[in-house]
Design a protein around this motif. Structure first.
Motif: not given
Length: 213
Positions: A64-73, A77-78, A85-86, A153-159
């Motif tokens: 989500x582009x909301x700040x609290x979710x950008x912080x988690x993203x 990555x860090x 992570x992409x 189609x189910x070959x990679x993990x997604x967060x």
């Protein structure tokens, strides 16, 4: 087994009892970092167990582009790990828009309005903004896109770094398809702040095929 990880942001820096839906409030930084560390450990263990190719190190991260979710993203990555992570900001992963209710204490919202929402949960727009039916449509579009494109189609993990309402919508769609919920049926749990659900794509895929586009 590839997995969809539905991660809820850490505790937001706002007083309890406030309706904050789309308000762009920050989350507690220390709790965000701790949540990211725990999630990366779980992701790394999952990919190590289920994949042997280098592509297992690639994880698509929608937030989500909301700040609290950008912080988690950003915190994910860090983290120092073998995962790459992409990230993609996705407006479809935002919390429900509560319109005029946003920033108002729940106990100050008219009881008549809350009762009207409960009487027609799918179609009533709280605060004059977004209905649950509309929210389910956008989450469904994001879910189908993640299955086809992000997970290949189910070959990679997604967060997904997202919100409680979005996580409830995903659960509803996978359990009930295009049916719309009543208030009595809308009892799906959501993870606590900084927690997540891990849903195997193999179990979700057959149900996704039955959702109307």
């Amino acid at each position: 087994m590839s997995t969809l990880w539905l991660a809820r942001h850490a505790r937001p820096l706002i007083d309890s009892g406030i309706c904050y839906g789309r308000l762009n409030v920050a989350a507690d930084a220390a709790l965000t970092a701790a949540a990211a560390q725990d999630l990366v450990k779980a992701l790394a263990a999952n990919t190590a167990k289920n994949f042997s190719s280098p592509t297992a190190c690639t994880v698509v991260l929608r937030h989500s582009p909301l700040q609290r979710c950008e912080q988690l993203a950003h915190a994910l990555i860090e983290q120092q790990s073998r995962l790459v992570f992409h990230p993609h900001a996705d407006t479809r992963l935002q919390e429900m828009d509560f319109g005029a209710w946003e920033g108002v204490a729940w106990h100050d919202i008219s009881r008549a309005h809350v009762d009207a929402w409960a009487a027609d949960l799918p179609h009533y727009a709280p605060g004059g903004s977004e209905s649950l039916a509309s929210m389910l449509q956008r989450v469904q579009a994001a879910l189908q896109h993640s299955w086809l494109v992000d997970s290949q189609q189910g070959t990679r993990d997604v967060v997904w770094a997202t919100h409680a309402g979005v996580i409830r919508c995903v659960q509803w769609l996978l359990q009930h398809g295009n049916a719309l919920p009543s208030s009595a049926a809308w009892t799906l749990p959501a993870p606590g702040f900084g927690q997540w659900l891990a849903l195997p794509w193999a179990a979700a895929a057959p149900r996704l095929s039955h959702l109307n586009p």
